[in-house]
Scaffold this motif. Structure first.
Motif, PDB file in Angstrom:
ATOM      1  N   LEU A   4     -43.417  -2.432  60.615  1.00 29.48           N
ATOM      2  CA  LEU A   4     -43.660  -2.682  59.198  1.00 29.48           C
ATOM      3  C   LEU A   4     -45.147  -2.580  58.883  1.00 29.48           C
ATOM      4  N   SER A   5     -45.438  -2.064  57.688  1.00 31.53           N
ATOM      5  CA  SER A   5     -46.831  -1.978  57.240  1.00 31.53           C
ATOM      6  C   SER A   5     -47.283  -3.359  56.762  1.00 31.53           C
ATOM      7  N   LYS A   6     -48.574  -3.515  56.574  1.00 35.32           N
ATOM      8  CA  LYS A   6     -49.109  -4.783  56.059  1.00 35.32           C
ATOM      9  C   LYS A   6     -48.519  -5.092  54.695  1.00 35.32           C
ATOM     10  N   SER A   7     -48.370  -4.076  53.872  1.00 35.07           N
ATOM     11  CA  SER A   7     -47.816  -4.257  52.541  1.00 35.07           C
ATOM     12  C   SER A   7     -46.361  -4.723  52.618  1.00 35.07           C
ATOM     13  N   GLN A   8     -45.574  -4.123  53.512  1.00 30.15           N
ATOM     14  CA  GLN A   8     -44.175  -4.523  53.668  1.00 30.15           C
ATOM     15  C   GLN A   8     -44.065  -5.944  54.202  1.00 30.15           C
ATOM     16  N   LEU A   9     -44.919  -6.290  55.159  1.00 26.41           N
ATOM     17  CA  LEU A   9     -44.925  -7.655  55.679  1.00 26.41           C
ATOM     18  C   LEU A   9     -45.279  -8.655  54.580  1.00 26.41           C
ATOM     19  N   SER A  10     -46.230  -8.291  53.740  1.00 25.84           N
ATOM     20  CA  SER A  10     -46.624  -9.158  52.628  1.00 25.84           C
ATOM     21  C   SER A  10     -45.458  -9.375  51.667  1.00 25.84           C
ATOM     22  N   ILE A  11     -44.727  -8.310  51.369  1.00 18.89           N
ATOM     23  CA  ILE A  11     -43.559  -8.420  50.491  1.00 18.89           C
ATOM     24  C   ILE A  11     -42.525  -9.355  51.111  1.00 18.89           C
ATOM     25  N   LEU A  12     -42.236  -9.180  52.397  1.00 21.68           N
ATOM     26  CA  LEU A  12     -41.260 -10.035  53.062  1.00 21.68           C
ATOM     27  C   LEU A  12     -41.710 -11.493  53.093  1.00 21.68           C
ATOM     28  N   GLU A  13     -42.987 -11.730  53.343  1.00 24.06           N
ATOM     29  CA  GLU A  13     -43.521 -13.101  53.347  1.00 24.06           C
ATOM     30  C   GLU A  13     -43.377 -13.734  51.966  1.00 24.06           C
ATOM     31  N   THR A  14     -43.672 -12.972  50.920  1.00 21.73           N
ATOM     32  CA  THR A  14     -43.557 -13.481  49.556  1.00 21.73           C
ATOM     33  C   THR A  14     -42.110 -13.828  49.236  1.00 21.73           C
ATOM     34  N   LEU A  15     -41.183 -12.965  49.639  1.00 17.67           N
ATOM     35  CA  LEU A  15     -39.760 -13.216  49.391  1.00 17.67           C
ATOM     36  C   LEU A  15     -39.258 -14.406  50.211  1.00 17.67           C
ATOM     37  N   LYS A  16     -39.768 -14.559  51.414  1.00 18.03           N
ATOM     38  CA  LYS A  16     -39.381 -15.702  52.241  1.00 18.03           C
ATOM     39  C   LYS A  16     -39.840 -17.000  51.589  1.00 18.03           C
ATOM     40  N   THR A  17     -41.069 -17.006  51.083  1.00 13.39           N
ATOM     41  CA  THR A  17     -41.611 -18.185  50.420  1.00 13.39           C
ATOM     42  C   THR A  17     -40.830 -18.516  49.159  1.00 13.39           C
ATOM     43  N   PRO A  34     -50.406  -2.610  45.382  1.00 11.61           N
ATOM     44  CA  PRO A  34     -49.670  -2.385  44.137  1.00 11.61           C
ATOM     45  C   PRO A  34     -49.126  -0.960  44.007  1.00 11.61           C
ATOM     46  N   ALA A  35     -49.845   0.003  44.529  1.00  8.75           N
ATOM     47  CA  ALA A  35     -49.409   1.392  44.413  1.00  8.75           C
ATOM     48  C   ALA A  35     -48.234   1.696  45.349  1.00  8.75           C
ATOM     49  N   ALA A  36     -48.067   0.874  46.382  1.00 11.57           N
ATOM     50  CA  ALA A  36     -47.042   1.152  47.377  1.00 11.57           C
ATOM     51  C   ALA A  36     -45.816   0.254  47.249  1.00 11.57           C
ATOM     52  N   ILE A  37     -45.818  -0.681  46.324  1.00 11.48           N
ATOM     53  CA  ILE A  37     -44.732  -1.667  46.253  1.00 11.48           C
ATOM     54  C   ILE A  37     -43.371  -1.000  46.076  1.00 11.48           C
ATOM     55  N   GLU A  38     -43.230  -0.061  45.145  1.00  8.38           N
ATOM     56  CA  GLU A  38     -41.926   0.547  44.892  1.00  8.38           C
ATOM     57  C   GLU A  38     -41.419   1.299  46.116  1.00  8.38           C
ATOM     58  N   GLY A  39     -42.289   2.058  46.759  1.00  4.02           N
ATOM     59  CA  GLY A  39     -41.901   2.778  47.978  1.00  4.02           C
ATOM     60  C   GLY A  39     -41.553   1.820  49.107  1.00  4.02           C
ATOM     61  N   ASP A  40     -42.315   0.730  49.224  1.00  3.28           N
ATOM     62  CA  ASP A  40     -42.032  -0.268  50.254  1.00  3.28           C
ATOM     63  C   ASP A  40     -40.690  -0.945  49.993  1.00  3.28           C
ATOM     64  N   LEU A  41     -40.392  -1.240  48.745  1.00  3.07           N
ATOM     65  CA  LEU A  41     -39.116  -1.861  48.408  1.00  3.07           C
ATOM     66  C   LEU A  41     -37.945  -0.945  48.782  1.00  3.07           C
ATOM     67  N   LYS A  42     -38.092   0.351  48.513  1.00  8.13           N
ATOM     68  CA  LYS A  42     -37.039   1.299  48.871  1.00  8.13           C
ATOM     69  C   LYS A  42     -36.852   1.341  50.394  1.00  8.13           C
TER      70      LYS A  42
END
Length: 156
Positions: A4-17, A34-42
């Motif tokens: 996982l990328s740093k951005s993906q890990l950050s998204i998962l941490e935020t969702l876990k919290t 912010p530019a990668a959020i949509e791609g990371d979510l997919k």
């Protein structure tokens, strides 16, 4: 294991919290790019780390497991008497084959920590080195042949 990328890990941490579903738009406040959020979510949804419904996002059990540190492998117990054990893999194999009654390939593989095909290849190597390996019939109730070391070629 998916890397996982740093951005993906950050998204998962935020969702876990968050502990439950959260609007995808709220992820812009996380440390994710912010530019990668949509791609990371997919990408996270395709791997099963998150679920998306309408405009909300939720972390899955797989996503939670991805955030857990990998378990450390169990340490192998130290042999009781290191000096009495053969030092090389080949010497250990020869010592095991010298046992009275012979030994099976699965038993050799388990004792040496090898795969069965590696063990059979090592037996072939000993034969090429001039050693005589005898195949004994299986013990009663078993279908696995046993092998024993007959003798070593003096010129080897």
């Amino acid at each position: 294991m998916t890397r996982l990328s740093k951005s993906q890990l950050s998204i998962l941490e935020t969702l876990k919290t968050a502990g439950g579903p959260m609007p995808a738009s709220a992820l812009a406040d996380s440390d994710a790019d912010p530019a990668a959020i949509e791609g990371d979510l997919k990408a996270l949804a395709q791997t099963g780390f998150i679920t998306r419904k309408a405009k909300s996002v939720r972390i899955t059990e797989i996503g939670l497991a991805a955030l857990e540190p990998a378990p450390k492998p169990a340490a192998k117990p130290e042999p009781k008497c290191i000096e009495s054990q053969p030092k090389t893999k080949k010497a250990r194999l020869i010592a095991l084959l010298s046992a009275k009654g012979g030994v099976t390939v699965p038993a050799l593989a388990e004792t040496l920590g090898w795969l069965p095909h590696t063990t059979r290849a090592a037996l072939t190597g000993l034969k090429k080195d001039g050693m005589t390996i005898t195949r004994l019939p299986p013990e009663d109730g078993s279908r696995t042949s046993r092998y024993t070391l007959e003798s070593a070629n003096e010129s080897a």
